[in-house]
Write a protein that holds these residues in place. Structure first.
Motif, PDB file in Angstrom:
ATOM      1  N   ALA A  56       0.848  -1.191   0.000  1.00 42.30           N
ATOM      2  CA  ALA A  56       0.000   0.000   0.000  1.00 42.30           C
ATOM      3  C   ALA A  56       0.882   1.239   0.000  1.00 42.30           C
ATOM      4  O   ALA A  56       1.863   1.311   0.736  1.00 42.30           O
ATOM      5  CB  ALA A  56      -0.912   0.012   1.221  1.00 42.30           C
ATOM      6  N   ASP A  57       0.549   2.163  -0.845  1.00 42.35           N
ATOM      7  CA  ASP A  57       1.217   3.463  -0.893  1.00 42.35           C
ATOM      8  C   ASP A  57       0.102   4.501  -0.935  1.00 42.35           C
ATOM      9  O   ASP A  57      -0.450   4.805  -1.996  1.00 42.35           O
ATOM     10  CB  ASP A  57       2.109   3.558  -2.129  1.00 42.35           C
ATOM     11  CG  ASP A  57       2.943   4.843  -2.127  1.00 42.35           C
ATOM     12  OD1 ASP A  57       2.818   5.625  -1.165  1.00 42.35           O
ATOM     13  OD2 ASP A  57       3.706   5.061  -3.086  1.00 42.35           O
ATOM     14  N   LEU A  58      -0.242   5.033   0.232  1.00 46.75           N
ATOM     15  CA  LEU A  58      -1.434   5.858   0.362  1.00 46.75           C
ATOM     16  C   LEU A  58      -1.109   7.219   0.964  1.00 46.75           C
ATOM     17  O   LEU A  58      -0.260   7.338   1.845  1.00 46.75           O
ATOM     18  CB  LEU A  58      -2.471   5.165   1.254  1.00 46.75           C
ATOM     19  CG  LEU A  58      -3.024   3.824   0.753  1.00 46.75           C
ATOM     20  CD1 LEU A  58      -3.927   3.202   1.814  1.00 46.75           C
ATOM     21  CD2 LEU A  58      -3.792   4.013  -0.560  1.00 46.75           C
ATOM     22  N   SER A  59      -1.806   8.223   0.474  1.00 43.09           N
ATOM     23  CA  SER A  59      -1.761   9.566   1.036  1.00 43.09           C
ATOM     24  C   SER A  59      -3.148   9.912   1.555  1.00 43.09           C
ATOM     25  O   SER A  59      -4.148   9.691   0.859  1.00 43.09           O
ATOM     26  CB  SER A  59      -1.333  10.594  -0.015  1.00 43.09           C
ATOM     27  OG  SER A  59      -0.014  10.328  -0.462  1.00 43.09           O
ATOM     28  N   VAL A  60      -3.199  10.429   2.766  1.00 39.32           N
ATOM     29  CA  VAL A  60      -4.474  10.758   3.401  1.00 39.32           C
ATOM     30  C   VAL A  60      -4.467  12.226   3.796  1.00 39.32           C
ATOM     31  O   VAL A  60      -3.538  12.699   4.446  1.00 39.32           O
ATOM     32  CB  VAL A  60      -4.711   9.884   4.651  1.00 39.32           C
ATOM     33  CG1 VAL A  60      -6.052  10.226   5.292  1.00 39.32           C
ATOM     34  CG2 VAL A  60      -4.645   8.403   4.299  1.00 39.32           C
ATOM     35  N   THR A  61      -5.497  12.939   3.392  1.00 40.01           N
ATOM     36  CA  THR A  61      -5.681  14.339   3.769  1.00 40.01           C
ATOM     37  C   THR A  61      -7.033  14.485   4.452  1.00 40.01           C
ATOM     38  O   THR A  61      -8.058  14.081   3.896  1.00 40.01           O
ATOM     39  CB  THR A  61      -5.621  15.269   2.542  1.00 40.01           C
ATOM     40  OG1 THR A  61      -4.374  15.090   1.869  1.00 40.01           O
ATOM     41  CG2 THR A  61      -5.760  16.721   2.954  1.00 40.01           C
ATOM     42  N   PHE A  62      -7.014  15.025   5.642  1.00 38.05           N
ATOM     43  CA  PHE A  62      -8.241  15.202   6.423  1.00 38.05           C
ATOM     44  C   PHE A  62      -8.214  16.633   6.959  1.00 38.05           C
ATOM     45  O   PHE A  62      -7.284  17.002   7.678  1.00 38.05           O
ATOM     46  CB  PHE A  62      -8.279  14.211   7.586  1.00 38.05           C
ATOM     47  CG  PHE A  62      -9.647  13.702   7.922  1.00 38.05           C
ATOM     48  CD1 PHE A  62     -10.786  14.450   7.640  1.00 38.05           C
ATOM     49  CD2 PHE A  62      -9.803  12.472   8.546  1.00 38.05           C
ATOM     50  CE1 PHE A  62     -12.050  13.972   7.949  1.00 38.05           C
ATOM     51  CE2 PHE A  62     -11.057  11.993   8.863  1.00 38.05           C
ATOM     52  CZ  PHE A  62     -12.177  12.751   8.563  1.00 38.05           C
ATOM     53  N   LYS A  63      -9.211  17.442   6.628  1.00 44.35           N
ATOM     54  CA  LYS A  63      -9.190  18.860   6.974  1.00 44.35           C
ATOM     55  C   LYS A  63     -10.398  19.252   7.829  1.00 44.35           C
ATOM     56  O   LYS A  63     -11.456  18.634   7.759  1.00 44.35           O
ATOM     57  CB  LYS A  63      -9.164  19.721   5.708  1.00 44.35           C
ATOM     58  CG  LYS A  63      -7.935  19.520   4.831  1.00 44.35           C
ATOM     59  CD  LYS A  63      -7.993  20.405   3.595  1.00 44.35           C
ATOM     60  CE  LYS A  63      -6.746  20.218   2.720  1.00 44.35           C
ATOM     61  NZ  LYS A  63      -6.808  21.069   1.501  1.00 44.35           N
ATOM     62  N   ASP A  64     -10.168  20.309   8.625  1.00 44.85           N
ATOM     63  CA  ASP A  64     -11.252  20.971   9.365  1.00 44.85           C
ATOM     64  C   ASP A  64     -12.058  20.006  10.224  1.00 44.85           C
ATOM     65  O   ASP A  64     -13.289  20.016  10.206  1.00 44.85           O
ATOM     66  CB  ASP A  64     -12.188  21.713   8.397  1.00 44.85           C
ATOM     67  CG  ASP A  64     -11.458  22.790   7.614  1.00 44.85           C
ATOM     68  OD1 ASP A  64     -10.517  23.381   8.168  1.00 44.85           O
ATOM     69  OD2 ASP A  64     -11.822  23.023   6.450  1.00 44.85           O
ATOM     70  N   ILE A  65     -11.362  19.194  10.990  1.00 42.50           N
ATOM     71  CA  ILE A  65     -12.046  18.290  11.913  1.00 42.50           C
ATOM     72  C   ILE A  65     -12.338  19.057  13.200  1.00 42.50           C
ATOM     73  O   ILE A  65     -11.424  19.554  13.865  1.00 42.50           O
ATOM     74  CB  ILE A  65     -11.177  17.061  12.225  1.00 42.50           C
ATOM     75  CG1 ILE A  65     -10.773  16.356  10.923  1.00 42.50           C
ATOM     76  CG2 ILE A  65     -11.922  16.094  13.133  1.00 42.50           C
ATOM     77  CD1 ILE A  65      -9.761  15.242  11.125  1.00 42.50           C
ATOM     78  N   ASP A  66     -13.601  19.162  13.552  1.00 41.01           N
ATOM     79  CA  ASP A  66     -14.007  19.887  14.750  1.00 41.01           C
ATOM     80  C   ASP A  66     -13.687  19.051  15.980  1.00 41.01           C
ATOM     81  O   ASP A  66     -14.298  18.010  16.226  1.00 41.01           O
ATOM     82  CB  ASP A  66     -15.513  20.183  14.687  1.00 41.01           C
ATOM     83  CG  ASP A  66     -15.978  21.033  15.863  1.00 41.01           C
ATOM     84  OD1 ASP A  66     -15.136  21.447  16.675  1.00 41.01           O
ATOM     85  OD2 ASP A  66     -17.200  21.265  15.966  1.00 41.01           O
ATOM     86  N   MET A  67     -12.720  19.508  16.778  1.00 35.06           N
ATOM     87  CA  MET A  67     -12.263  18.722  17.916  1.00 35.06           C
ATOM     88  C   MET A  67     -13.224  18.773  19.105  1.00 35.06           C
ATOM     89  O   MET A  67     -13.100  17.973  20.034  1.00 35.06           O
ATOM     90  CB  MET A  67     -10.871  19.198  18.344  1.00 35.06           C
ATOM     91  CG  MET A  67      -9.801  18.989  17.291  1.00 35.06           C
ATOM     92  SD  MET A  67      -8.153  19.437  17.883  1.00 35.06           S
ATOM     93  CE  MET A  67      -7.895  18.202  19.148  1.00 35.06           C
ATOM     94  N   THR A  68     -14.168  19.714  19.105  1.00 34.72           N
ATOM     95  CA  THR A  68     -15.092  19.779  20.241  1.00 34.72           C
ATOM     96  C   THR A  68     -15.992  18.547  20.316  1.00 34.72           C
ATOM     97  O   THR A  68     -16.595  18.290  21.360  1.00 34.72           O
ATOM     98  CB  THR A  68     -15.960  21.047  20.149  1.00 34.72           C
ATOM     99  OG1 THR A  68     -16.707  21.043  18.917  1.00 34.72           O
ATOM    100  CG2 THR A  68     -15.099  22.298  20.219  1.00 34.72           C
TER     101      THR A  68
END
Length: 221
Positions: free
Chosen positions: A31-43
């Motif tokens: 596996a050669d994967l790139s993951v982008t996850f944005k603006d996750i509300d931590m509250t």
């Protein structure tokens, strides 16, 4: 190799993207994967913060840039994490809460824009029973907080330009009655760090070496 292109949103607000290539067969896993996850509300994690951190979670966003390379059982991963405007609220009594000074660590790591940027490399063998990706990341955070407690100036030193050196002790006057050039550079670098971290407080204690000071006065007289 199969192409991977997944896109979605968490709670319809936080965009997620996973791209790369995989070969899912156990005898030749890749596996050669790139993951982008944005603006996750931590509250949304406030109950966990109350239980394990001992504080309410007033606000904060999380950004993830992850890169994972897996060849059979060998994992090589890079986790770039950005915590934006992470703010803890009131203290909460919880028997499971950490005793580490989390607020101090946040003030030490957070810049003027409210960002905490962390790069967490993880390598290991999935066949190793002692290896756990989650444990490796949690250990990184635990060690980071421990370093903030036991060696805060060493952690500060990592933020300074290369060659500045340790700033826990600074010589203010040399034999000629002037501030040494290395000390001036330390103070300038330290001022930049403190300017970028308005929530960080630094106590400075002056100390006089009386014997060397007397010699200096005699020379000047």
């Amino acid at each position: 190799l199969a192409d991977v292109n997944l896109r979605g949103k968490l709670h319809r607000t936080s965009p997620l993207e996973i791209t790369g290539k995989v070969r899912p067969f156990p005898d030749n896993l890749f596996a050669d994967l790139s993951v982008t996850f944005k603006d996750i509300d931590m509250t949304r994690w406030d109950p966990y913060a109350r239980k394990y951190v001992g504080y309410t979670l007033e606000k904060g966003n999380l950004q993830l840039e992850l890169k994972y390379l897996l060849a059979k059982t060998k994992l090589d991963a890079t986790n770039n994490i950005v915590l934006d405007r992470l703010t803890l609220g009131d203290k909460v009594d919880s028997p499971d809460a950490t005793t580490l000074p989390v607020k101090f660590a946040i003030s030490l790591l957070q810049d003027r824009q409210g960002h905490i940027e962390l790069g967490i490399p993880v390598t290991g063998d999935l066949d190793d029973p002692q290896f756990s990706l989650g444990s490796a990341i949690l250990t990184f955070f635990k060690n980071l907080f421990m370093k903030a407690v036991t060696a805060p100036f060493a952690l500060l030193g990592a933020m300074l330009p290369e060659g500045v050196g340790e700033v826990d002790r600074i010589e203010m006057v040399d034999a000629g009655g002037k501030s040494p050039e290395p000390s001036v550079k330390k103070l300038e670098a330290l001022a930049t760090v403190l300017r970028d971290r308005p929530n960080l407080e630094l106590d400075i204690q002056g100390r006089v070496e009386s014997e060397s000071g007397q010699d200096l006065l005699r020379q000047q007289l």
